[in-house]
Scaffold this active site. Structure first.
Site, PDB file in Angstrom:
ATOM      1  N   THR A   1       0.833  -1.199   0.000  1.00  0.00           N
ATOM      2  CA  THR A   1       0.000   0.000   0.000  1.00  0.00           C
ATOM      3  C   THR A   1       0.871   1.253   0.000  1.00  0.00           C
ATOM      4  O   THR A   1       2.028   1.234   0.416  1.00  0.00           O
ATOM      5  CB  THR A   1      -0.941   0.069   1.229  1.00  0.00           C
ATOM      6  OG1 THR A   1      -0.194   0.442   2.394  1.00  0.00           O
ATOM      7  CG2 THR A   1      -1.646  -1.254   1.452  1.00  0.00           C
TER       8      THR A   1
ATOM      9  N   THR B   1      17.216   2.804   5.919  1.00  0.00           N
ATOM     10  CA  THR B   1      16.065   3.155   5.088  1.00  0.00           C
ATOM     11  C   THR B   1      15.956   4.674   5.050  1.00  0.00           C
ATOM     12  O   THR B   1      16.765   5.396   5.615  1.00  0.00           O
ATOM     13  CB  THR B   1      14.764   2.570   5.665  1.00  0.00           C
ATOM     14  OG1 THR B   1      14.458   3.244   6.895  1.00  0.00           O
ATOM     15  CG2 THR B   1      14.897   1.072   5.931  1.00  0.00           C
TER      16      THR B   1
ATOM     17  N   TYR C   1       7.407   8.576  19.774  1.00  0.00           N
ATOM     18  CA  TYR C   1       7.574   7.385  18.939  1.00  0.00           C
ATOM     19  C   TYR C   1       7.643   6.134  19.814  1.00  0.00           C
ATOM     20  O   TYR C   1       6.975   5.125  19.534  1.00  0.00           O
ATOM     21  CB  TYR C   1       8.841   7.529  18.102  1.00  0.00           C
ATOM     22  CG  TYR C   1       9.089   6.385  17.144  1.00  0.00           C
ATOM     23  CD1 TYR C   1       8.342   6.254  15.981  1.00  0.00           C
ATOM     24  CD2 TYR C   1      10.074   5.428  17.398  1.00  0.00           C
ATOM     25  CE1 TYR C   1       8.558   5.211  15.091  1.00  0.00           C
ATOM     26  CE2 TYR C   1      10.304   4.383  16.527  1.00  0.00           C
ATOM     27  CZ  TYR C   1       9.544   4.280  15.368  1.00  0.00           C
ATOM     28  OH  TYR C   1       9.766   3.244  14.498  1.00  0.00           O
TER      29      TYR C   1
ATOM     30  N   LYS D   1       4.756   3.087  19.539  1.00  0.00           N
ATOM     31  CA  LYS D   1       5.157   1.723  19.180  1.00  0.00           C
ATOM     32  C   LYS D   1       5.005   0.772  20.366  1.00  0.00           C
ATOM     33  O   LYS D   1       4.633  -0.400  20.200  1.00  0.00           O
ATOM     34  CB  LYS D   1       6.598   1.722  18.674  1.00  0.00           C
ATOM     35  CG  LYS D   1       6.769   2.366  17.299  1.00  0.00           C
ATOM     36  CD  LYS D   1       6.038   1.593  16.224  1.00  0.00           C
ATOM     37  CE  LYS D   1       6.381   2.071  14.829  1.00  0.00           C
ATOM     38  NZ  LYS D   1       5.710   1.287  13.768  1.00  0.00           N
TER      39      LYS D   1
END
Length: 267
Positions: free
Chosen positions: A32, A177, A142, A146
């Site tokens: 997606t 990344t 964050y 998570k």
């Protein structure tokens, strides 16, 4: 018949690496993206999805089911980073992060469950973070979002047992990344009491990502989990010291562990 896998956030980073790896292994993979037309070179089909918008979630799941008739595995990978002093991060940015990292995955899970329950089988893999096991300085939001997904998964697993649907968490450490470029960074303000420490920590965090592991390691770990009929509740994937930091938190006194983290971030 090949298993059908739906990966949220499949256009880049870890999601893309997992999708390409599973596609090569013969799985039917759908990823997606909020804007699939921007990724025409994708090696597997991308379906439009914004996890913060409920109408796109139901539309995406319906589209995959219409094309493949089932969803065997959901990999909840879409997420967003956020950094900044907790005192200075705007409330709307905190809420936005939880919408993406917690409420979004929950709503995608809700959308696929009727189909999985009908088929009396399914596997849901939630990509969390090693950061979710501890409150990290300037990454507290964050860590919290998570960490919340980790706990939600524990509860979901028990509720889904009667339907033969498995769920697990995979907590990655730092991987090479483009996640840093997509983070919300609270600005380093000249008049901020956190200016020096936050500025230095921001550089440290970005360096950790740049020096991170190959995302293919995550893809290989995901495949092993998919091949396990009874997956564990929690998995950690990353450098040894990142995984060992979770062990240290369990065995060290709280203040000793806190000092280790502060030394690591040069605070």
């Amino acid at each position: 018949m090949s298993k059908v896998v739906l990966i949220t956030g499949g256009s880049s980073g870890i999601g893309k690496a997992i999708g390409e790896f599973l596609d090569e292994k013969g799985f039917v993979v759908f990823g997606t993206s909020r804007n699939p037309t921007n990724y025409k070179e994708s090696k597997f089909p991308l379906v439009a999805l914004d996890v913060t918008k409920a109408e796109t979630i139901s539309k995406c799941v319906d589209e995959v089911l219409s094309k493949a008739s089932k969803i065997d595995v959901l990999i909840n990978n879409a997420g967003a980073g956020i950094t900044g002093p907790l005192e200075e991060i705007p409330e709307e940015e905190i809420r936005r992060n939880f919408e993406t990292n917690l409420f979004g995955p929950i709503n995608v899970i809700k959308a696929v469950l009727p189909s999985m329950r009908k088929n009396k089988s399914g596997l849901i893999i939630n990509i969390t973070s090693i950061a979710g096991y501890m409150g990290l300085p300037y990454r507290g939001v964050y860590s919290a979002s998570k960490g919340a997904l980790e706990i939600i998964t524990e509860a979901f697993r028990m509720e889904l047992k009667p339907f033969n649907i498995e769920m697990t968490n995979v907590a990655p450490g730092d991987f090479a990344t483009n996640i840093a470029s997509g983070r919300y960074h609270a600005p380093v303000l000249n008049n901020s009491p956190y200016k020096t420490q936050y500025g230095a920590s921001l550089k440290t965090m970005d360096d950790h990502v740049d020096e991170g592991s190959d995302p293919k390691k995550m893809a290989e770990a995901i495949l092993k989990i998919m091949n396990n009929p009874k997956p564990r509740i929690h998995y950690k994937v990353g450098a040894f010291m990142q995984k060992f930091s979770i062990v240290l938190k369990r065995i060290l006194p709280d203040k000793v562990y806190e000092r280790l983290l502060m030394n690591h971030y040069k605070l």
